[in-house]
Design a protein around this motif. Structure first.
Motif, PDB file in Angstrom:
ATOM      1  N   ALA A 171       0.908  -1.153  -0.030  1.00 57.94           N
ATOM      2  CA  ALA A 171      -0.272   0.220   0.023  1.00 57.94           C
ATOM      3  C   ALA A 171       0.970   1.445  -0.203  1.00 57.94           C
ATOM      4  O   ALA A 171       0.570   2.217  -0.723  1.00 57.94           O
ATOM      5  N   ASN A 172       2.146   1.064   0.921  1.00 56.54           N
ATOM      6  CA  ASN A 172       2.901   2.292   0.821  1.00 56.54           C
ATOM      7  C   ASN A 172       4.384   1.732   1.327  1.00 56.54           C
ATOM      8  O   ASN A 172       4.295   0.515   1.737  1.00 56.54           O
ATOM      9  N   HIS A 173       5.357   2.253   0.926  1.00 54.66           N
ATOM     10  CA  HIS A 173       6.718   1.814   1.558  1.00 54.66           C
ATOM     11  C   HIS A 173       6.509   1.615   3.045  1.00 54.66           C
ATOM     12  O   HIS A 173       7.341   0.554   3.508  1.00 54.66           O
ATOM     13  N   THR A 228      11.901   0.120  -4.816  1.00 54.51           N
ATOM     14  CA  THR A 228      11.729   0.844  -6.231  1.00 54.51           C
ATOM     15  C   THR A 228      10.799  -0.147  -6.890  1.00 54.51           C
ATOM     16  O   THR A 228      10.207   0.273  -8.199  1.00 54.51           O
ATOM     17  N   LEU A 229      10.820  -1.398  -6.604  1.00 53.55           N
ATOM     18  CA  LEU A 229       9.754  -2.063  -7.451  1.00 53.55           C
ATOM     19  C   LEU A 229       8.410  -2.214  -7.053  1.00 53.55           C
ATOM     20  O   LEU A 229       7.933  -1.962  -5.821  1.00 53.55           O
ATOM     21  N   ASP A 230       7.493  -2.043  -8.087  1.00 57.79           N
ATOM     22  CA  ASP A 230       6.095  -1.844  -7.715  1.00 57.79           C
ATOM     23  C   ASP A 230       5.392  -3.209  -7.438  1.00 57.79           C
ATOM     24  O   ASP A 230       4.733  -2.921  -6.651  1.00 57.79           O
ATOM     25  N   ILE A 231       6.000  -4.319  -7.812  1.00 52.53           N
ATOM     26  CA  ILE A 231       5.281  -5.479  -7.766  1.00 52.53           C
ATOM     27  C   ILE A 231       6.358  -6.533  -7.231  1.00 52.53           C
ATOM     28  O   ILE A 231       7.694  -6.739  -7.860  1.00 52.53           O
ATOM     29  N   LYS A 290       1.689  -9.326  14.059  1.00 53.96           N
ATOM     30  CA  LYS A 290       0.817  -8.695  14.763  1.00 53.96           C
ATOM     31  C   LYS A 290      -0.327  -7.984  13.871  1.00 53.96           C
ATOM     32  O   LYS A 290      -1.468  -7.617  14.606  1.00 53.96           O
ATOM     33  N   ASN A 291      -0.092  -7.604  12.764  1.00 52.65           N
ATOM     34  CA  ASN A 291      -1.065  -6.912  11.960  1.00 52.65           C
ATOM     35  C   ASN A 291      -1.313  -8.010  10.691  1.00 52.65           C
ATOM     36  O   ASN A 291      -0.516  -8.467  10.306  1.00 52.65           O
ATOM     37  N   GLY A 292      -2.343  -7.218   9.833  1.00 51.96           N
ATOM     38  CA  GLY A 292      -2.565  -8.045   8.429  1.00 51.96           C
ATOM     39  C   GLY A 292      -1.825  -7.268   7.616  1.00 51.96           C
ATOM     40  O   GLY A 292      -1.446  -6.189   7.759  1.00 51.96           O
ATOM     41  N   PHE A 293      -2.047  -7.841   5.978  1.00 51.51           N
ATOM     42  CA  PHE A 293      -1.143  -7.356   5.204  1.00 51.51           C
ATOM     43  C   PHE A 293      -1.891  -5.891   4.713  1.00 51.51           C
ATOM     44  O   PHE A 293      -3.163  -5.841   4.691  1.00 51.51           O
ATOM     45  N   GLN A 294      -0.733  -4.999   4.368  1.00 56.48           N
ATOM     46  CA  GLN A 294      -1.455  -3.451   3.907  1.00 56.48           C
ATOM     47  C   GLN A 294      -1.115  -3.454   2.395  1.00 56.48           C
ATOM     48  O   GLN A 294       0.158  -3.440   1.947  1.00 56.48           O
ATOM     49  N   GLY A 295      -2.066  -3.839   1.493  1.00 53.21           N
ATOM     50  CA  GLY A 295      -1.760  -3.834   0.110  1.00 53.21           C
ATOM     51  C   GLY A 295      -2.613  -5.090  -0.777  1.00 53.21           C
ATOM     52  O   GLY A 295      -3.699  -5.240  -0.242  1.00 53.21           O
ATOM     53  N   CYS A 296      -2.018  -5.116  -1.931  1.00 55.02           N
ATOM     54  CA  CYS A 296      -2.705  -6.245  -2.692  1.00 55.02           C
ATOM     55  C   CYS A 296      -1.833  -7.667  -2.867  1.00 55.02           C
ATOM     56  O   CYS A 296      -0.781  -7.477  -2.880  1.00 55.02           O
ATOM     57  N   ILE A 297      -2.322  -8.464  -2.619  1.00 60.34           N
ATOM     58  CA  ILE A 297      -1.989  -9.897  -3.012  1.00 60.34           C
ATOM     59  C   ILE A 297      -2.782 -10.515  -4.007  1.00 60.34           C
ATOM     60  O   ILE A 297      -4.095 -10.777  -4.127  1.00 60.34           O
ATOM     61  N   PHE A 298      -2.119 -11.031  -5.334  1.00 61.34           N
ATOM     62  CA  PHE A 298      -2.686 -11.801  -6.194  1.00 61.34           C
ATOM     63  C   PHE A 298      -1.728 -12.616  -6.825  1.00 61.34           C
ATOM     64  O   PHE A 298      -0.802 -12.972  -6.466  1.00 61.34           O
TER      65      PHE A 298
END
Length: 411
Positions: A171-173, A228-231, A290-298
């Motif tokens: 989701a962000n760095h 620097t990688l998007d994915i 401690k937390n869930g993932f923040q962003g996209c998983i596919f």
């Protein structure tokens, strides 16, 4: 060769006459070895009767809060909550009038306003909007303490060999340096050291891959991610005790799990992005991101044999059994919501609500807070069960029988 019997033997009439009453073993047998060879108690059994998964009763951990009473059986547990509380652990004030639809989780934003945490495939203020999800978006742990997640059916034949491939987008760095879960599967999870599990997560900007076959946790930690990688692309696997992890263009890393056990025995669903449980302490030791993932998983795929093709998890393939607060990657549910009177739209995956300024309430912040409302600051001063009644200028207290005074403060 004869058979080996665990717990009890088939009872015959001759045994009854010679030995009298026979009692079988009552308890748990975790690891079973013969001549240094591990036998898998369930997978390799030729037959059996009245055997179930061994779990320490969760109620022994006293998980219920706010005076809730824990009730459990061999498979399930739940908290019976006092009148003013709700939630898995009785940790929340009750949603007295649940406005949420389609199986959403109701969370009380205040004593009057609720937020609907939407199930998989739903979005909107009341979770009434249908959304199609091809690339799931996860929001980590929300302000209410819940993680967004998807749950798929148990992956079969994962005992001795598996390979996973997946891609993710942060989701962000900053989310790379959180303590975030990517996926998890394991035994039911009661906080025991010997519970088998398999998990993947992010910690301090690195990918962390853990598995426990019952005799100790094996861990592989990648080099820092190239932000620097998007994915980012992950390939990991295990054969018996040996595991490996490859992240992006980094070199392949390997590890050997401790002890002699070589099989992964799991019974839970395959969780992606977060946990169903409210607190990770209920999961096996060593698997507590401690937390869930923040962003996209596919593009999540798995195979349990080198001769197989990779397939998406789930039954039918690619379909989760359930989920919570999962949106479509790059879509914003706030684009369809307009909060009034200075309210701010907050989104958490597919869940969306308006955060109102002081003095306003309601789904879209269109209602004023009365001087008698619990949300009013300062609160009214009616005592001993007195009823606050708003007036054009202030309020008055209607006192119950046996009390008097401006604020019903006198007996």
């Amino acid at each position: 060769f004869g058979s080996i019997f665990l717990g009890n033997v088939p009872v015959h009439e001759e045994i009854h006459r010679c030995a009298g009453q026979i009692y079988g073993y009552k308890g748990c047998i975790r690891d079973f070895q013969v001549n240094n060879k591990e036998l898998f108690i369930i997978d390799e059994a030729l037959g059996g009767k009245n055997v179930e998964n061994c779990n320490v009763p969760i109620c022994d951990y006293h998980p219920c809060r706010n005076g809730g009473t824990c009730t459990s059986d061999a498979e399930n547990w739940f908290c019976e909550c006092p009148k003013l509380y709700s939630g898995k652990l009785c940790q929340f004030a009750t949603c007295d009038e649940n406005p949420c639809g389609n199986g959403a989780t109701c969370f009380p934003k205040s004593r009057r306003d609720a937020v609907c945490l939407c199930p998989y495939g739903r979005s909107g203020i009341l979770c009434s909007d249908v959304i199609n999800i091809s690339q799931p978006s996860f929001s980590g742990t929300d302000v209410f303490g819940y993680t967004s997640f998807l749950a798929y059916s148990t992956i079969p034949n994962i005992t001795f060999y598996y390979e996973f491939c997946l891609k993710f987008q942060l989701a962000n760095h900053h989310s790379a340096f959180q303590d975030n879960l990517i996926f998890f599967t394991g035994q039911k999870g009661q906080g025991l050291n010997g519970d088998d599990f398999l998990e993947l997560g992010l910690r301090n900007g690195r990918v962390v891959y853990n598995y426990n076959l019952g005799s100790g946790t094996a861990t592989i930690i990648s080099k820092p991610l190239d932000l620097t990688l998007d994915i980012h692309v992950i390939h990991l696997g295990r054969y018996l005790q040996k595991g490996w992890l490859k992240v992006d263009d980094q070199k392949n890393k390997t590890v050997i799990s401790p002890g002699r056990l070589v099989g992964l025995n799991v019974f839970s669903q395959f969780y992606l992005g977060g946990y169903r449980e409210y607190i990770p302490e209920l999961l096996p030791k060593g698997s507590r991101f401690k937390n869930g993932f923040q962003g996209c998983i596919f593009d999540v795929e798995v195979r349990t044999s080198m001769s197989q093709e990779f397939k998406s998890p789930g039954t039918p393939e690619g379909h989760p059994n359930s989920g919570r607060s999962v949106g479509q990657c790059k879509d914003s549910p706030c684009s369809l919501i307009k909060c009034r009177n200075g309210g701010k739209c907050i989104e958490s995956g597919s869940t969306v609500y308006c955060d109102c300024l002081t003095g306003w309430k309601g789904a879209f912040c269109t209602e004023t807070v009365s001087v008698c409302d619990p949300e009013h600051d300062p609160p009214h001063l009616c005592k001993q069960g007195g009823t606050c009644v708003p007036l054009p200028d202030g309020y008055t207290c209607h006192c119950p029988l046996g009390t008097t005074g401006t604020y019903c403060e006198q007996g």
